[in-house]
Design a protein around this motif. Structure first.
Motif, PDB file in Angstrom:
ATOM      1  N   PHE A 155       0.825  -1.216   0.000  1.00  0.00           N
ATOM      2  CA  PHE A 155       0.000   0.000   0.000  1.00  0.00           C
ATOM      3  C   PHE A 155       0.854   1.259   0.000  1.00  0.00           C
ATOM      4  CE2 PHE A 155      -2.530  -3.339   2.045  1.00  0.00           C
ATOM      5  CZ  PHE A 155      -3.650  -3.322   1.223  1.00  0.00           C
ATOM      6  N   LEU A 156       2.124   1.120  -0.363  1.00  0.00           N
ATOM      7  CA  LEU A 156       2.993   2.298  -0.239  1.00  0.00           C
ATOM      8  C   LEU A 156       2.658   3.379  -1.267  1.00  0.00           C
ATOM      9  CD1 LEU A 156       5.238   1.832  -2.678  1.00  0.00           C
ATOM     10  CD2 LEU A 156       6.213   0.310  -0.970  1.00  0.00           C
ATOM     11  N   GLU A 158       4.031   6.682  -3.370  1.00  0.00           N
ATOM     12  CA  GLU A 158       5.294   7.203  -3.865  1.00  0.00           C
ATOM     13  C   GLU A 158       5.644   8.475  -3.107  1.00  0.00           C
ATOM     14  OE1 GLU A 158       5.570   7.417  -8.070  1.00  0.00           O
ATOM     15  OE2 GLU A 158       4.635   5.468  -8.314  1.00  0.00           O
ATOM     16  N   LYS A 227      -6.669  -4.913  -1.963  1.00  0.00           N
ATOM     17  CA  LYS A 227      -5.797  -3.954  -2.645  1.00  0.00           C
ATOM     18  C   LYS A 227      -6.571  -3.142  -3.683  1.00  0.00           C
ATOM     19  CE  LYS A 227      -2.293  -1.956  -4.488  1.00  0.00           C
ATOM     20  NZ  LYS A 227      -1.174  -1.245  -3.990  1.00  0.00           N
ATOM     21  N   PHE A 272      -7.504  12.468   1.691  1.00  0.00           N
ATOM     22  CA  PHE A 272      -7.981  12.165   0.336  1.00  0.00           C
ATOM     23  C   PHE A 272      -9.232  12.929  -0.044  1.00  0.00           C
ATOM     24  CE2 PHE A 272      -5.475   9.386  -2.202  1.00  0.00           C
ATOM     25  CZ  PHE A 272      -4.449   9.115  -1.322  1.00  0.00           C
ATOM     26  N   ARG A 274      -8.724  16.308  -1.151  1.00  0.00           N
ATOM     27  CA  ARG A 274      -8.192  17.537  -1.750  1.00  0.00           C
ATOM     28  C   ARG A 274      -8.612  17.591  -3.214  1.00  0.00           C
ATOM     29  NH1 ARG A 274      -3.244  16.841  -2.416  1.00  0.00           N
ATOM     30  NH2 ARG A 274      -2.971  14.945  -1.209  1.00  0.00           N
ATOM     31  N   GLY A 280      -3.786  10.606 -10.641  1.00  0.00           N
ATOM     32  CA  GLY A 280      -3.018   9.936 -11.694  1.00  0.00           C
ATOM     33  C   GLY A 280      -2.126   8.907 -11.042  1.00  0.00           C
ATOM     34  N   CYS A 283      -0.966   3.609 -10.095  1.00  0.00           N
ATOM     35  CA  CYS A 283      -1.891   2.679  -9.422  1.00  0.00           C
ATOM     36  C   CYS A 283      -3.368   2.985  -9.621  1.00  0.00           C
ATOM     37  CB  CYS A 283      -1.590   2.653  -7.926  1.00  0.00           C
ATOM     38  SG  CYS A 283      -0.107   1.733  -7.560  1.00  0.00           S
ATOM     39  N   PHE A 342       2.847  13.361 -11.163  1.00  0.00           N
ATOM     40  CA  PHE A 342       1.404  13.129 -10.940  1.00  0.00           C
ATOM     41  C   PHE A 342       0.952  13.607  -9.571  1.00  0.00           C
ATOM     42  CE2 PHE A 342       0.658   9.527  -8.038  1.00  0.00           C
ATOM     43  CZ  PHE A 342       1.922   8.971  -7.921  1.00  0.00           C
ATOM     44  N   LYS A 343       1.933  13.811  -8.664  1.00  0.00           N
ATOM     45  CA  LYS A 343       1.644  14.416  -7.363  1.00  0.00           C
ATOM     46  C   LYS A 343       2.974  14.942  -6.828  1.00  0.00           C
ATOM     47  CE  LYS A 343       2.530  10.433  -4.469  1.00  0.00           C
ATOM     48  NZ  LYS A 343       2.125   9.631  -3.334  1.00  0.00           N
TER      49      LYS A 343
HETATM   50  C1  UDX Z   1      -1.569   5.015  -4.296  1.00  0.00           C
HETATM   51  C2  UDX Z   1      -2.129   4.439  -2.981  1.00  0.00           C
HETATM   52  O1  UDX Z   1      -2.264   5.492  -2.013  1.00  0.00           O
HETATM   53  C3  UDX Z   1      -1.218   3.349  -2.454  1.00  0.00           C
HETATM   54  O2  UDX Z   1      -1.777   2.768  -1.302  1.00  0.00           O
HETATM   55  C4  UDX Z   1      -1.044   2.291  -3.529  1.00  0.00           C
HETATM   56  O3  UDX Z   1      -0.179   1.284  -3.120  1.00  0.00           O
HETATM   57  C5  UDX Z   1      -0.532   2.910  -4.824  1.00  0.00           C
HETATM   58  O4  UDX Z   1      -1.412   3.964  -5.226  1.00  0.00           O
HETATM   59  P1  UDX Z   1       0.288   6.733  -5.059  1.00  0.00           P
HETATM   60  O5  UDX Z   1      -0.094   6.366  -6.459  1.00  0.00           O
HETATM   61  O6  UDX Z   1       1.727   6.853  -4.701  1.00  0.00           O
HETATM   62  O7  UDX Z   1      -0.326   5.662  -4.038  1.00  0.00           O
HETATM   63  O8  UDX Z   1      -0.386   8.141  -4.767  1.00  0.00           O
HETATM   64  P2  UDX Z   1      -1.401   8.789  -3.725  1.00  0.00           P
HETATM   65  O9  UDX Z   1      -0.655   9.653  -2.777  1.00  0.00           O
HETATM   66  O10 UDX Z   1      -2.305   7.788  -3.158  1.00  0.00           O
HETATM   67  O11 UDX Z   1      -2.206   9.759  -4.721  1.00  0.00           O
HETATM   68  C6  UDX Z   1      -2.865   9.246  -5.881  1.00  0.00           C
HETATM   69  C7  UDX Z   1      -3.382  10.360  -6.747  1.00  0.00           C
HETATM   70  O12 UDX Z   1      -4.504  10.987  -6.154  1.00  0.00           O
HETATM   71  C8  UDX Z   1      -2.388  11.481  -7.033  1.00  0.00           C
HETATM   72  O13 UDX Z   1      -2.493  11.851  -8.396  1.00  0.00           O
HETATM   73  C9  UDX Z   1      -2.831  12.612  -6.128  1.00  0.00           C
HETATM   74  O14 UDX Z   1      -2.468  13.873  -6.633  1.00  0.00           O
HETATM   75  C10 UDX Z   1      -4.325  12.401  -6.124  1.00  0.00           C
HETATM   76  N1  UDX Z   1      -4.984  12.913  -4.916  1.00  0.00           N
HETATM   77  C11 UDX Z   1      -4.760  12.319  -3.722  1.00  0.00           C
HETATM   78  C12 UDX Z   1      -5.848  13.990  -5.021  1.00  0.00           C
HETATM   79  O15 UDX Z   1      -6.070  14.541  -6.111  1.00  0.00           O
HETATM   80  N2  UDX Z   1      -6.485  14.422  -3.882  1.00  0.00           N
HETATM   81  C13 UDX Z   1      -6.277  13.863  -2.668  1.00  0.00           C
HETATM   82  O16 UDX Z   1      -6.901  14.314  -1.702  1.00  0.00           O
HETATM   83  C14 UDX Z   1      -5.384  12.775  -2.574  1.00  0.00           C
END
Ligand code: UDX
Length: 473
Positions: A155-156, A158, A227, A272, A274, A280, A283, A342-343
C-alpha cells in the motif's frame, strides 16, 4: 530469513531496502543489466526519501543484487514477486511479466530440492492472480508440497514509500495454508511485535503512525480484492471531492470550508479530500480499470467506478476551460507550468494529469516553460519532439519559468510551491495571472499579492490594488 525479491522496480527496491533494514538477508533480482550495474555502483534509480541510505547501508552485505533468478529462489524461503504490471490493452493490468517470472520461479523451486518456499505476489494484481501463479508453477514442474502462493499487497505511496512500508496502517497477508502464514508472520515480526521501533537506529515513525501495525490474515482472493478495493475507494474520494468542488463553484460556496465541515465527521475523515486536476499515477487509474473489469467479468454491476473515472477525466477539461477563461486565446501565449509529476514529492510522471494538461496546451498552440523539482528528466523524454521544436522549455526554478509568461499554472501539489516568493513571481510574470489546479495558495493572499487568481472550487481572487503597467520587453 532469506528473502528473494523478483523485480527491482519501485515496489521491489523499497521492499528490498526495508526487508534488509528488518535484518533479513535479501537477494534482489532483475533482468535489466544496466539497472543492476547502476545499483551495484551505489546509484538509487528512484526519488524516494530514505531509500538511498538503506541501499547504501546494506548493499553487498544483507542486500545483494543479482540477475540469477533461479539461484535466488533456490536459496530463499520467501520469494516476493514485484515485477511491473503495466496497463494492458484492455485497461486492466498486463500480467505477462508475472507469468514469465512464475515459470522461472518454478525452476528455482525445483533447484531448491524440497526446501519449502512461499511465493508471494506483492505487485498490484487483480483477484485470481495467486491462483494462476500456483497453476503456472505446478505446470512448470514445481512439486505442489514444496511451495505455497500467498498475496501480500503493498500500500505504499510514492514519495513516502519507505515510511509507508515500515509503518503501515496494516499488513495484509492472504494465505491458504498455515505453513505459509507462519513464514509471513515471521517476515513481518520485527514490525508486528514492535521490535523494530524500539531500535535506536530505526527510521522514526510518522506522528500518526499505528504502532505496532496489525497483521490481517485473509484468503489470497480477499487480499487481492482488498488492494483493488482500497485504491478504487481512494480514487472515489478524490472524484467525490472534485465533484463537490465543481458544485461549490456553481453555487458560490468554498470547497475549503466544505472540506473542513465534511472531514470533521470521524466517519469521513480529512484525508484524500483535496480537489485538483484529478488523480493519476501508476496505481489508481490501472487499479480502477482492473477492479471494474473484475466486476464486469463476474456479472456485478459496479458502474459507480465508471463515474469515478469520468469525473476524473472531466477535471482536466475543467482546468483547461479555466485557463482559456483566464487568457481568452491560447495560440502564441507563453505559459509557465509549475509541476509535471502526478503528485508532489515524486519524479513519477506515469498517468500524470499535469503532463496531459501540458500536452493539451501545446496542442492548442501555446508555448510552455515548465518547472518541476524532480520530474523534469522524465518529462523531457515525453516532450522531446515539442522541445526540439522550441515549443516547450524546462526552467531551472519556478521564477525562471514565470519570466515573461502570460500566466502561471500550478499542476502538481509540491510542498515547496507553497513557500514561493509571490512578489518575485508576480514581478517575473508578464501578466499577474495564476490558475492553480491544486489549490496551493489561499485566494485572499493572492488578492493581497496582486494576482488574478483562480483555483478549484473556491472563489476567484483579483488584485486588491491597481496594477502597475509593465513596460513591454
Ligand atoms: C496510491 C495508494 O495510495 C497506495 O496505497 C497504492 O499502493 C498505490 O497507489 P500513489 O499512487 O503513490 O499511491 O499516490 P497517492 O498519494 O495515493 O495519490 C494518488 C493520486 O490521487 C495522485 O495523483 C494525487 O495527486 C491524487 N490525490 C490524492 C488527489 O487529487 N487528492 C487527494 O486528496 C489525494
Amino acid at each position: 530469513m532469506k528473502i528473494a525479491i523478483i523485480g527491482s522496480g519501485y515496489v521491489g527496491l523499497v521492499a528490498a531496502g526495508c526487508f534488509a533494514e528488518l535484518e533479513h538477508d535479501v537477494l534482489c533480482v532483475d533482468n535489466d543489466a544496466t539497472k543492476l550495474a547502476a545499483l551495484a555502483r551505489g546509484e538509487c534509480p528512484i526519488h524516494e526519501e530514505f531509500l538511498p541510505e538503506l541501499l547504501k547501508d546494506y548493499r553487498g552485505n544483507r542486500l545483494v543484487f543479482t540477475d540469477d533468478l533461479c539461484g535466488a529462489v533456490a536459496a530463499s524461503e520467501v520469494v516476493f514477486i514485484t515485477v511491473g504490471t503495466p496497463p494492458g490493452p484492455e485497461g486492466g493490468a498486463d500480467l505477462s511479466s508475472v507469468e514469465q517470472v512464475a515459470r522461472e520461479i518454478a525452476r528455482g523451486v525445483v533447484l531448491g530440492n524440497g526446501g519449502y518456499k512461499v511465493i508471494v505476489e506483492k505487485s498490484t494484481v487483480p483477484v485470481f492472480t495467486a491462483g494462476w501463479v500456483r497453476r503456472v508453477l505446478t505446470m512448470s514442474g514445481a512439486p505442489r508440497r514444496w511451495f505455497d502462493v500467498a498475496s501480500n499487497p503493498e500500500f505504499l505511496r510514492e514519495g513516502t514509500a519507505v515510511c509507508d512500508f515500515l509503518c503501515p496502517d496494516r499488513i495484509v497477508v492472504g494465505v491458504n495454508s498455515e505453513r505459509a502464514a507462519e513464514k509471513l508472520r515471521a517476515v513481518y515480526a520485527p514490525l508486528t511485535t514492535g521490535a523494530y521501533y524500539r531500535r535506536a537506529d530505526a527510521i522514526p515513525p510518522p506522528d500518526n503512525a499505528r504502532i505496532p501495525p496489525p497483521l490481517i490474515e485473509t484468503s489470497t482472493r480477499s487480499a487481492e480484492l482488498i488492494k483493488q478495493a482500497s485504491n478504487a475507494y481512494l480514487a472515489l474520494r478524490v472524484s467525490f471531492i472534485n465533484a463537490v468542488a465543481n458544485l461549490c463553484e456553481a453555487t458560490g460556496a468554498d470547497v475549503d470550508q466544505v472540506r473542513e465541515g465534511l472531514g470533521a465527521d470521524a466517519r469521513i475523515g480529512r484525508r484524500f479530500l483535496r480537489p485538483g486536476i484529478g488523480y493519476g499515477g501508476s496505481c489508481f487509474p490501472k487499479d480502477l480499470d482492473g477492479f471494474r473489469d473484475v466486476a464486469a467479468q463476474h456479472g456485478c454491476d459496479f458502474r459507480l467506478l465508471d463515474e469515478v473515472k469520468r469525473i476524473n477525466a472531466e477535471q482536466r477539461e475543467r482546468f483547461l476551460r479555466k485557463v482559456r477563461e483566464a487568457l481568452w486565446t491560447l495560440p502564441g501565449k507563453r505559459l509557465a507550468v509549475l509541476g509535471l509529476a502526478f503528485k508532489g514529492g515524486t519524479d513519477d510522471v506515469r498517468e500524470s494529469p499535469a503532463i496531459a494538461v501540458a500536452g493539451r496546451l501545446l496542442a492548442e498552440g501555446a508555448s510552455v516553460v515548465a518547472y518541476d523539482p524532480a520530474a523534469m528528466p522524465r518529462a523531457r523524454k515525453i516532450f522531446a519532439k515539442e522541445a526540439a521544436a522550441g515549443q516547450i522549455e524546462f526552467a531551472e526554478d519556478a521564477y525562471a519559468a514565470a519570466e515573461g509568461a502570460d500566466a502561471l499554472l500550478v499542476l502538481t501539489d509540491w510542498e515547496e510551491f507553497a513557500a514561493l516568493d509571490l512578489g518575485r513571481l508576480r514581478e517575473a510574470l508578464r501578466c499577474p495571472v495564476m490558475v492553480d489546479g491544486r489549490n496551493v495558495f489561499p485566494p485572499a493572499r493572492m488578492a493581497e499579492e496582486g494576482f488574478f487568481y483562480t483555483s478549484m472550487g473556491r472563489p476567484a481572487a483579483e488584485p486588491r490594488r491597481a496594477l502597475k503597467v509593465k513596460k513591454a520587453s
